[in-house]
Design a protein around this motif. Structure first.
Motif, PDB file in Angstrom:
ATOM      1  N   ARG A  12       0.821  -1.225   0.000  1.00  0.00           N
ATOM      2  CA  ARG A  12       0.000   0.000   0.000  1.00  0.00           C
ATOM      3  C   ARG A  12       0.847   1.264   0.000  1.00  0.00           C
ATOM      4  NH1 ARG A  12      -3.850  -0.020   4.892  1.00  0.00           N
ATOM      5  NH2 ARG A  12      -4.288   2.045   4.028  1.00  0.00           N
ATOM      6  N   ILE A  13       2.077   1.197   0.554  1.00  0.00           N
ATOM      7  CA  ILE A  13       2.871   2.424   0.648  1.00  0.00           C
ATOM      8  C   ILE A  13       3.354   2.878  -0.731  1.00  0.00           C
ATOM      9  CG2 ILE A  13       3.538   1.917   3.022  1.00  0.00           C
ATOM     10  CD1 ILE A  13       6.340   1.264   2.065  1.00  0.00           C
ATOM     11  N   LYS A  14       3.374   1.976  -1.707  1.00  0.00           N
ATOM     12  CA  LYS A  14       3.741   2.387  -3.071  1.00  0.00           C
ATOM     13  C   LYS A  14       2.558   3.044  -3.784  1.00  0.00           C
ATOM     14  CE  LYS A  14       6.511   0.255  -5.770  1.00  0.00           C
ATOM     15  NZ  LYS A  14       7.160  -0.721  -6.673  1.00  0.00           N
TER      16      LYS A  14
ATOM     17  N   ILE B 276      -0.815   6.244   0.857  1.00  0.00           N
ATOM     18  CA  ILE B 276      -1.674   6.118   2.031  1.00  0.00           C
ATOM     19  C   ILE B 276      -2.135   7.503   2.443  1.00  0.00           C
ATOM     20  CG2 ILE B 276      -1.729   5.459   4.466  1.00  0.00           C
ATOM     21  CD1 ILE B 276       0.286   3.269   3.796  1.00  0.00           C
TER      22      ILE B 276
ATOM     23  N   LYS C  63       3.499   8.478  -0.064  1.00  0.00           N
ATOM     24  CA  LYS C  63       3.917   7.389  -0.940  1.00  0.00           C
ATOM     25  C   LYS C  63       5.408   7.103  -0.804  1.00  0.00           C
ATOM     26  CE  LYS C  63       2.281   7.317  -5.138  1.00  0.00           C
ATOM     27  NZ  LYS C  63       1.963   7.721  -6.525  1.00  0.00           N
ATOM     28  N   ALA C  64       5.771   5.866  -1.112  1.00  0.00           N
ATOM     29  CA  ALA C  64       7.171   5.472  -1.229  1.00  0.00           C
ATOM     30  C   ALA C  64       7.418   5.027  -2.664  1.00  0.00           C
ATOM     31  CB  ALA C  64       7.495   4.338  -0.266  1.00  0.00           C
TER      32      ALA C  64
ATOM     33  N   TYR D  98      10.389  -0.137  -1.472  1.00  0.00           N
ATOM     34  CA  TYR D  98      10.703  -0.542  -0.101  1.00  0.00           C
ATOM     35  C   TYR D  98      11.309  -1.935  -0.119  1.00  0.00           C
ATOM     36  CZ  TYR D  98       6.566  -3.434  -0.529  1.00  0.00           C
ATOM     37  OH  TYR D  98       5.670  -4.375  -0.959  1.00  0.00           O
TER      38      TYR D  98
ATOM     39  N   ILE E  98      13.216   2.216   2.993  1.00  0.00           N
ATOM     40  CA  ILE E  98      12.139   2.918   2.297  1.00  0.00           C
ATOM     41  C   ILE E  98      12.726   4.073   1.498  1.00  0.00           C
ATOM     42  CG2 ILE E  98      10.007   4.256   2.575  1.00  0.00           C
ATOM     43  CD1 ILE E  98       9.579   2.720   5.218  1.00  0.00           C
TER      44      ILE E  98
ATOM     45  N   MET F 297       3.275   7.534   7.543  1.00  0.00           N
ATOM     46  CA  MET F 297       2.891   6.483   6.607  1.00  0.00           C
ATOM     47  C   MET F 297       2.813   5.123   7.316  1.00  0.00           C
ATOM     48  SD  MET F 297       4.646   5.860   2.878  1.00  0.00           S
ATOM     49  CE  MET F 297       6.282   5.552   3.573  1.00  0.00           C
ATOM     50  N   MET F 298       3.815   4.831   8.125  1.00  0.00           N
ATOM     51  CA  MET F 298       3.835   3.545   8.821  1.00  0.00           C
ATOM     52  C   MET F 298       2.812   3.497   9.959  1.00  0.00           C
ATOM     53  SD  MET F 298       5.854   2.030   6.886  1.00  0.00           S
ATOM     54  CE  MET F 298       5.623   0.475   7.761  1.00  0.00           C
TER      55      MET F 298
ATOM     56  N   LEU G 292      -0.444   2.375   8.739  1.00  0.00           N
ATOM     57  CA  LEU G 292      -0.497   0.927   8.521  1.00  0.00           C
ATOM     58  C   LEU G 292      -0.571   0.146   9.837  1.00  0.00           C
ATOM     59  CD1 LEU G 292       2.030   0.065   5.644  1.00  0.00           C
ATOM     60  CD2 LEU G 292      -0.455   0.039   5.563  1.00  0.00           C
TER      61      LEU G 292
END
Length: 247
Positions: A151-153, A156, A164-165, A168, A184, A197-198, A201
């Motif tokens: 999801r981080i790509k 979020i 966004k990343a 990772y 990341i 971001m984390m 999650l």
């Protein structure tokens, strides 16, 4: 407008003659000349080639400088702090130029950060459109599911921001301590980007370090130490940013 032009009052403020607001008043009062002509218009743009005089004293063109600092935890990424905490420029007391950090690192985040007095250079590196990558290593609470971590790509949502990343990697996991270490990579740098971001999650960050800024690292430096960027490194950063824009 050329990218090398800037507002006259900003140039005066950067030279340390007066604050931005005071510089504006000096212009309105007819105390400022550009190329030996009195200028009273606040929107006037100037370049490094223009000769500027304030109350009869000519401004000197400040030499552009570029520094790499290994920021330790517990230091503010600012030139001053109203709470009296140690700031990033306190770590470079012998630097005479009026430098400022390019972007920021959180108070509790360590790692590489660049400082300069070159506004164009700083804007180029900070703007996401230039695609300059920053690599972070984060120790988090919990062991994320690989599917969930994707999801981080995609991005979020947190408040008004989409965090966004670029990519990772799970570096290690410790099931006994229920922790993981992630690498990341970002091209944006929103406030507390990785931590927020984390947290969204459900995996709060316990420790965070910025390992790389483009191709630069803190290899050879201890926390709190710094060095000048070499001319080659400065040119590489400029060239890499230009290349990323064209792609």
């Amino acid at each position: 407008m050329s990218k090398h032009e800037e507002r006259l009052q900003k140039r005066i403020a950067q030279a340390g003659v007066a604050s931005r607001r005071k510089a504006e008043q000096l212009i309105l009062d007819g105390k400022v000349k550009v190329n030996h002509q009195v200028v009273t218009k606040l929107g006037t743009k100037v370049t490094q080639q223009d000769v500027i005089e304030v109350s009869g004293v000519q401004l000197e063109n400040e030499t552009k400088v570029y520094y790499l600092l290994y920021k330790p935890r517990g230091v503010i990424s600012s030139v001053k702090d109203d709470k009296g905490r140690k700031t990033i420029t306190d770590l470079l007391p012998e630097v005479e130029e009026r430098i400022f950090p390019i972007g920021r690192l959180d108070y509790d985040t360590s790692g590489i950060i660049l400082l300069t007095n070159d506004g164009d250079f700083a804007n180029m590196l900070m703007h996401p459109s230039y695609g300059v990558e920053k690599v972070y290593v984060a120790k988090i609470k919990g062991i994320p599911d690989p599917t969930e971590l994707k999801r981080i790509k995609k991005g979020i949502k947190d408040g008004q921001d989409l965090l966004k990343a670029v990519r990772y990697k799970i570096l290690s996991t410790d099931r006994k301590k229920n922790t993981s270490i992630l690498e990341i990579t970002l091209v944006e740098g929103k406030n507390r980007h990785v931590r927020r971001m984390m947290e969204q999650l459900g995996y709060p960050v316990l420790k965070l370090k910025r390992e790389k800024y483009a191709f630069l690292t803190v290899d050879g430096l201890k926390p709190g130490e710094f060095r000048k960027l070499t001319p080659k490194e400065v040119h590489q950063l400029q060239a890499q940013s230009g290349k990323n824009v064209k792609q």
